[in-house]
Design a protein around this motif. Structure first.
Motif, PDB file in Angstrom:
ATOM      1  N   GLU A  64     -10.655  14.991   6.377  1.00 59.14           N
ATOM      2  CA  GLU A  64     -11.493  15.305   6.338  1.00 59.14           C
ATOM      3  C   GLU A  64     -12.600  13.901   7.311  1.00 59.14           C
ATOM      4  O   GLU A  64     -12.911  13.925   8.394  1.00 59.14           O
ATOM      5  CB  GLU A  64     -12.355  14.705   4.779  1.00 59.14           C
ATOM      6  N   ALA A  65     -10.687  13.189   7.456  1.00 62.64           N
ATOM      7  CA  ALA A  65     -10.526  12.047   8.800  1.00 62.64           C
ATOM      8  C   ALA A  65      -9.861  12.546   9.728  1.00 62.64           C
ATOM      9  O   ALA A  65     -10.269  11.822  10.838  1.00 62.64           O
ATOM     10  CB  ALA A  65     -10.042  11.104   7.588  1.00 62.64           C
ATOM     11  N   LEU A  66      -9.458  13.237  10.132  1.00 61.59           N
ATOM     12  CA  LEU A  66      -8.019  13.672  11.152  1.00 61.59           C
ATOM     13  C   LEU A  66      -9.644  14.180  12.972  1.00 61.59           C
ATOM     14  O   LEU A  66      -9.327  13.609  13.368  1.00 61.59           O
ATOM     15  CB  LEU A  66      -7.444  14.917  10.240  1.00 61.59           C
ATOM     16  N   PRO A  67     -10.032  14.877  12.351  1.00 53.75           N
ATOM     17  CA  PRO A  67     -11.522  15.089  13.513  1.00 53.75           C
ATOM     18  C   PRO A  67     -11.325  14.060  14.238  1.00 53.75           C
ATOM     19  O   PRO A  67     -11.849  13.822  15.400  1.00 53.75           O
ATOM     20  CB  PRO A  67     -12.334  16.047  12.895  1.00 53.75           C
ATOM     21  N   ASN A  68     -12.161  12.989  13.060  1.00 58.54           N
ATOM     22  CA  ASN A  68     -13.039  11.988  14.115  1.00 58.54           C
ATOM     23  C   ASN A  68     -11.422  10.635  14.026  1.00 58.54           C
ATOM     24  O   ASN A  68     -11.684   9.765  15.622  1.00 58.54           O
ATOM     25  CB  ASN A  68     -13.513  10.070  12.535  1.00 58.54           C
ATOM     26  N   THR A  69     -10.451  10.721  13.651  1.00 61.90           N
ATOM     27  CA  THR A  69      -9.588  10.094  14.921  1.00 61.90           C
ATOM     28  C   THR A  69      -8.876  10.894  15.768  1.00 61.90           C
ATOM     29  O   THR A  69      -8.854  10.040  17.556  1.00 61.90           O
ATOM     30  CB  THR A  69      -8.398  10.492  13.979  1.00 61.90           C
ATOM     31  N   LEU A  70      -8.682  12.314  16.079  1.00 57.42           N
ATOM     32  CA  LEU A  70      -8.267  12.668  16.981  1.00 57.42           C
ATOM     33  C   LEU A  70      -9.604  12.380  18.379  1.00 57.42           C
ATOM     34  O   LEU A  70      -9.464  12.564  19.266  1.00 57.42           O
ATOM     35  CB  LEU A  70      -8.527  14.021  16.454  1.00 57.42           C
ATOM     36  N   LEU A  71     -10.617  12.533  17.845  1.00 56.97           N
ATOM     37  CA  LEU A  71     -11.956  12.003  18.827  1.00 56.97           C
ATOM     38  C   LEU A  71     -11.622  10.937  19.622  1.00 56.97           C
ATOM     39  O   LEU A  71     -11.822  11.140  21.041  1.00 56.97           O
ATOM     40  CB  LEU A  71     -12.986  12.122  17.961  1.00 56.97           C
ATOM     41  N   LEU A  72     -11.427   9.364  18.775  1.00 55.36           N
ATOM     42  CA  LEU A  72     -11.792   8.673  19.700  1.00 55.36           C
ATOM     43  C   LEU A  72      -9.762   8.347  20.298  1.00 55.36           C
ATOM     44  O   LEU A  72     -10.206   8.901  21.118  1.00 55.36           O
ATOM     45  CB  LEU A  72     -10.838   7.234  18.527  1.00 55.36           C
ATOM     46  N   THR A  73      -8.965   8.244  20.018  1.00 55.95           N
ATOM     47  CA  THR A  73      -7.197   8.600  19.975  1.00 55.95           C
ATOM     48  C   THR A  73      -7.280   9.465  20.909  1.00 55.95           C
ATOM     49  O   THR A  73      -6.497   9.707  21.940  1.00 55.95           O
ATOM     50  CB  THR A  73      -6.365   8.618  18.879  1.00 55.95           C
ATOM     51  N   GLY A  74      -7.570  10.683  20.621  1.00 59.02           N
ATOM     52  CA  GLY A  74      -7.657  12.141  22.156  1.00 59.02           C
ATOM     53  C   GLY A  74      -8.406  11.281  22.859  1.00 59.02           C
ATOM     54  O   GLY A  74      -7.760  11.631  23.947  1.00 59.02           O
TER      55      GLY A  74
END
Length: 355
Positions: free
Chosen positions: A127-137
């Motif tokens: 659930e939280a992974l896409p949000n992290t990938l958006l920011l850090t990616g």
């Protein structure tokens, strides 16, 4: 006797020996060497993942705090109720039995059930992974491109004013704590300071109540300050590594030969110097790429970004042992996998590696 028969190898009995198998060519030997090299790297990665799995279980048992008391919400409960909670989550079992159960489930993809969310750990991570990938990616793409570009420019013009300014600013920002810089940006650009009004949200990922294109603009608006924080802190490392690697290549005879052939200086840099200096930079890029999955815990916490880093901080404060262990394993695994991929790419970039 023909010339071919005369030149054939002869055994001790005087007869003509049977022809042996053809000698393996350089390409076959290179392929076999790469396979051995790859097998060693993949095997080392598997051992590292196993070590991370063991470490993630025992390390967080040292964190102070009682998850059972957290689950009671501070209410007065009987000893029987506390014992029931411990039985529900397996905390009443001996440590070795908890460990074997954890490892057995983890090998099948089951990272346990979160104490505070009462949901599978893998579901919370997904659930939280896409949000992290958006920011850090987003930050990764920007600070990698910026670092490589400025690093090559600084090395090619080393000693000049632009080089000194670039390296000085990179060293300064690289030494700044990311949480401190994030708080400073919030004070100046979110709260407002003096003549500067508050231009950006103080935290979160969205304001709510928006859909479609308006939602995309809202998320991008919330994304600005955390991305600027990460780019400012991280680009300096890529710049310095690229600059150092390119400086080592600039004295090579092949660059002098390329210039002697009449190639423009910019062409010599792009076609000859930079490709030969990329090996250390590729290592750093893959390490940073692994960290995009891990996210940046402090930055996500400062900006209340709902990603894996913020989830890890929230789980650590309980402590929510299954969630902390699962996140730690995912963080470490992403770095190990990316390091292994970088190792596997080395012989493709430089054939001397892996021989």
């Amino acid at each position: 006797m023909t010339a071919d028969a005369a030149s054939a190898p002869v055994d001790k009995a005087g007869g003509t020996a049977l022809a042996g198998p053809p000698a393996r060519g350089p390409r076959a030997r290179t392929g076999a060497s790469y396979l051995r090299y790859s097998a060693g790297k993949v095997g080392g990665a598997a051992v590292s993942l196993l070590a991370v799995l063991v470490t993630s279980f025992f390390l967080f048992r040292l964190v102070p705090g009682d998850p059972v008391k957290y689950m009671t919400g501070g209410r007065q409960v009987s000893a029987e109720q506390l014992a029931a909670y411990r039985r529900e989550f397996g905390l009443d079992l001996p440590l070795w039995e908890q460990f074997t159960s954890y490892c057995g489930k983890a090998l099948t993809g089951d990272l346990g059930t979160s104490y505070q969310f009462r949901a599978p750990v893998i579901d919370k991570i997904t659930e939280a992974l896409p949000n992290t990938l958006l920011l850090t990616g987003t930050a990764f793409v920007l600070y990698t491109a910026l670092g490589v570009f400025l690093g090559t420019r600084s090395a090619w013009r080393h000693g000049r004013l632009g080089d000194r300014l670039n390296t000085g600013l990179a060293l300064t920002l690289y030494s700044v704590p990311s949480f401190w810089l994030g708080l400073l940006l919030i004070i100046v650009f979110s709260v407002g300071m003096g003549p500067v009004p508050g231009l950006f949200p103080t935290g979160g990922m969205e304001s709510g109540g928006k859909e479609g294109f308006a939602y995309t603009i809202d998320v991008a608006h919330h994304l600005v300050l955390p991305v600027v924080t990460l780019v400012a802190v991280e680009y300096g490392q890529t710049l310095l590594v690229t600059r150092s690697a390119l400086l080592d290549e600039m004295g090579g005879d092949y660059l002098t030969t390329a210039r002697a052939k009449g190639l423009r200086d910019d062409l010599v840099r792009r076609r000859h110097a930079v490709p030969n200096a990329l090996l250390p930079t590729v290592t750093l890029i893959f390490v940073n790429l692994g960290r995009t999955v891990a996210g940046v815990i402090l930055v996500e916490t400062v900006f209340s970004w709902p990603g894996l880093g913020g989830l890890f901080y929230q789980a650590l404060s309980v402590p929510d042992l299954p969630l902390v262990q699962g996140l730690f394993f995912v963080f470490a695994s992403s770095v190990i996998v990316m390091n292994t991929l970088a190792d596997l790419m080395y012989p493709l970039l430089d054939p001397r590696v892996g021989r």
